[in-house]
Write an enzyme that holds these catalytic residues in place. Sequence first.
Site, PDB file in Angstrom:
ATOM      1  CB  SER A 230      -1.964 -11.711  -7.307  1.00  0.00           C
ATOM      2  OG  SER A 230      -0.844 -11.600  -8.150  1.00  0.00           O
TER       3      SER A 230
ATOM      4  CE1 TYR B 281      -0.270  -7.196  -4.350  1.00  0.00           C
ATOM      5  CE2 TYR B 281       0.920  -8.763  -5.720  1.00  0.00           C
ATOM      6  CZ  TYR B 281      -0.191  -7.977  -5.494  1.00  0.00           C
ATOM      7  OH  TYR B 281      -1.228  -7.965  -6.400  1.00  0.00           O
TER       8      TYR B 281
HETATM    9  N1  LIG Z   1      -2.232  -4.709 -11.507  1.00  0.00           N
HETATM   10  C1  LIG Z   1      -1.789  -5.948 -11.466  1.00  0.00           C
HETATM   11  O1  LIG Z   1      -0.861  -6.304 -12.196  1.00  0.00           O
HETATM   12  C2  LIG Z   1      -2.435  -6.939 -10.542  1.00  0.00           C
HETATM   13  C3  LIG Z   1      -2.073  -8.285 -10.711  1.00  0.00           C
HETATM   14  C4  LIG Z   1      -2.647  -9.234  -9.878  1.00  0.00           C
HETATM   15  C5  LIG Z   1      -3.565  -8.857  -8.918  1.00  0.00           C
HETATM   16  N2  LIG Z   1      -3.895  -7.542  -8.787  1.00  0.00           N
HETATM   17  C6  LIG Z   1      -4.855  -7.203  -7.751  1.00  0.00           C
HETATM   18  O2  LIG Z   1      -5.958  -6.539  -8.349  1.00  0.00           O
HETATM   19  C7  LIG Z   1      -6.582  -5.695  -7.374  1.00  0.00           C
HETATM   20  C8  LIG Z   1      -6.763  -4.310  -7.966  1.00  0.00           C
HETATM   21  O3  LIG Z   1      -5.484  -3.747  -8.176  1.00  0.00           O
HETATM   22  P1  LIG Z   1      -5.144  -2.709  -9.336  1.00  0.00           P
HETATM   23  O4  LIG Z   1      -4.031  -3.266 -10.117  1.00  0.00           O
HETATM   24  O5  LIG Z   1      -6.381  -2.286 -10.021  1.00  0.00           O
HETATM   25  O6  LIG Z   1      -4.499  -1.530  -8.466  1.00  0.00           O
HETATM   26  P2  LIG Z   1      -4.955  -0.034  -8.150  1.00  0.00           P
HETATM   27  O7  LIG Z   1      -5.280   0.682  -9.420  1.00  0.00           O
HETATM   28  O8  LIG Z   1      -3.901   0.502  -7.266  1.00  0.00           O
HETATM   29  O9  LIG Z   1      -6.322  -0.238  -7.355  1.00  0.00           O
HETATM   30  C9  LIG Z   1      -6.382  -0.603  -6.017  1.00  0.00           C
HETATM   31  C10 LIG Z   1      -7.750  -0.212  -5.510  1.00  0.00           C
HETATM   32  O10 LIG Z   1      -7.862  -0.630  -4.151  1.00  0.00           O
HETATM   33  C11 LIG Z   1      -8.313   0.471  -3.388  1.00  0.00           C
HETATM   34  N3  LIG Z   1      -7.810   0.356  -2.021  1.00  0.00           N
HETATM   35  C12 LIG Z   1      -6.528   0.253  -1.591  1.00  0.00           C
HETATM   36  N4  LIG Z   1      -6.475   0.208  -0.259  1.00  0.00           N
HETATM   37  C13 LIG Z   1      -7.763   0.284   0.169  1.00  0.00           C
HETATM   38  C14 LIG Z   1      -8.362   0.296   1.445  1.00  0.00           C
HETATM   39  N5  LIG Z   1      -7.631   0.221   2.565  1.00  0.00           N
HETATM   40  N6  LIG Z   1      -9.720   0.375   1.527  1.00  0.00           N
HETATM   41  C15 LIG Z   1     -10.470   0.470   0.410  1.00  0.00           C
HETATM   42  N7  LIG Z   1      -9.957   0.456  -0.841  1.00  0.00           N
HETATM   43  C16 LIG Z   1      -8.616   0.376  -0.942  1.00  0.00           C
HETATM   44  C17 LIG Z   1      -7.785   1.709  -4.091  1.00  0.00           C
HETATM   45  O11 LIG Z   1      -8.626   2.827  -3.826  1.00  0.00           O
HETATM   46  P3  LIG Z   1      -8.325   3.981  -2.764  1.00  0.00           P
HETATM   47  O12 LIG Z   1      -6.842   4.188  -2.748  1.00  0.00           O
HETATM   48  O13 LIG Z   1      -9.104   5.137  -3.309  1.00  0.00           O
HETATM   49  O14 LIG Z   1      -8.859   3.464  -1.478  1.00  0.00           O
HETATM   50  C18 LIG Z   1      -7.983   1.296  -5.548  1.00  0.00           C
HETATM   51  O15 LIG Z   1      -9.296   1.555  -5.959  1.00  0.00           O
HETATM   52  C19 LIG Z   1      -5.664  -5.711  -6.150  1.00  0.00           C
HETATM   53  O16 LIG Z   1      -6.174  -6.618  -5.198  1.00  0.00           O
HETATM   54  C20 LIG Z   1      -4.355  -6.222  -6.709  1.00  0.00           C
HETATM   55  O17 LIG Z   1      -3.551  -6.841  -5.729  1.00  0.00           O
HETATM   56  C21 LIG Z   1      -3.355  -6.572  -9.587  1.00  0.00           C
END
Ligand SMILES: NC(=O)c1ccc[n+]([C@@H]2O[C@H](COP(=O)([O-])OP(=O)(O)OC[C@H]3O[C@@H](n4cnc5c(N)ncnc54)[C@H](OP(=O)(O)O)[C@@H]3O)[C@@H](O)[C@H]2O)c1
Length: 251
Positions: free
Chosen positions: A141, A154
């Site tokens: 991120s 985080y």
């Molecule tokens: N959204 C943003 O603004 C943003 C910005 C920078 C980086 N990111 C990064 O992008 C990635 C995806 O995030 P997102 O924004 O798409 O959030 P999200 O919609 O909450 O997705 C997170 C995903 O990770 C899975 N997950 C969480 N804990 C897990 C575990 N212990 N084992 C297996 N799967 C797990 C969740 O599925 P289950 O709960 O079904 O397991 C879900 O599919 C993350 O690494 C996040 O830090 C996001």
Amino acid sequence: MNLNNKVILITGASTGIGKAMAKLLAKENCSLALIARRGELLDELTGQIKTENPNIKSYVCDVAKPGEVKKVFTEVREHFKKIDIAILNAGVGSKSSAEDYKYENAKNTFDVNVLGIVNCVENLLPDFIKCKDGMIVGVSSLADSRGWQGSGFYCASKAAATILLENLRAELKPFNIKVITVKPGFVETPMTANNKFPMPFLMSAEKAARIIIGGIKKEKRIIQFPLPTVLGSKLMRVVPDSLFEYISIKN
Ligand SMILES: NC(=O)c1ccc[n+]([C@@H]2O[C@H](COP(=O)([O-])OP(=O)(O)OC[C@H]3O[C@@H](n4cnc5c(N)ncnc54)[C@H](OP(=O)(O)O)[C@@H]3O)[C@@H](O)[C@H]2O)c1
């Protein structure tokens, strides 16, 4: 990187950016292994995209649990015969504050965002090294640049993820294994849905997925977006601590 006939594993495919990447990749001539804990969401997604691409299978797995990762990665290899690209996207957002400073919260954040990557990489490397081929795409991120107020665990976990991936990129170069670090700014997903603070240049998960897949095809080392947030985070790295403390966002 031509995605034709590649086997692509995506962790965190049940919602958000991972789900959006799965939907876009289903249109390519590749096979997909989709991983997350919530099997019902994976089944729903697989049902939607299987008409476009029959070579998709979902696996319930917690990336923070070494036994589950080992078992599922073995099952993926048994079914698809190989893994070419692993997109290690699973992650948790976490709020942390001085008033609610909890070890358990930090542990959960690091278990998924840092050790989850290590778990997956441990299970990828023996085959990748033997074949002298493979690609690891780790989702970190732009929050890795500083310890923003309200998001200390985080930000620290993403800084650790970025350094881990940087190390792997150098370490694995002699084995022809490519490592890509993905650093998104704010993306509209369940993770950010309840954020109360301003999220400049917020983009859709679909747009983020398109940028990431485009970067994978170009084999970029770092895929970071959007540009204004990238420039802002670079600037933040060099501002003096006193100024950073003043402008740090309180969640
Ligand atoms: N959204 C943003 O603004 C943003 C910005 C920078 C980086 N990111 C990064 O992008 C990635 C995806 O995030 P997102 O924004 O798409 O959030 P999200 O919609 O909450 O997705 C997170 C995903 O990770 C899975 N997950 C969480 N804990 C897990 C575990 N212990 N084992 C297996 N799967 C797990 C969740 O599925 P289950 O709960 O079904 O397991 C879900 O599919 C993350 O690494 C996040 O830090 C996001």
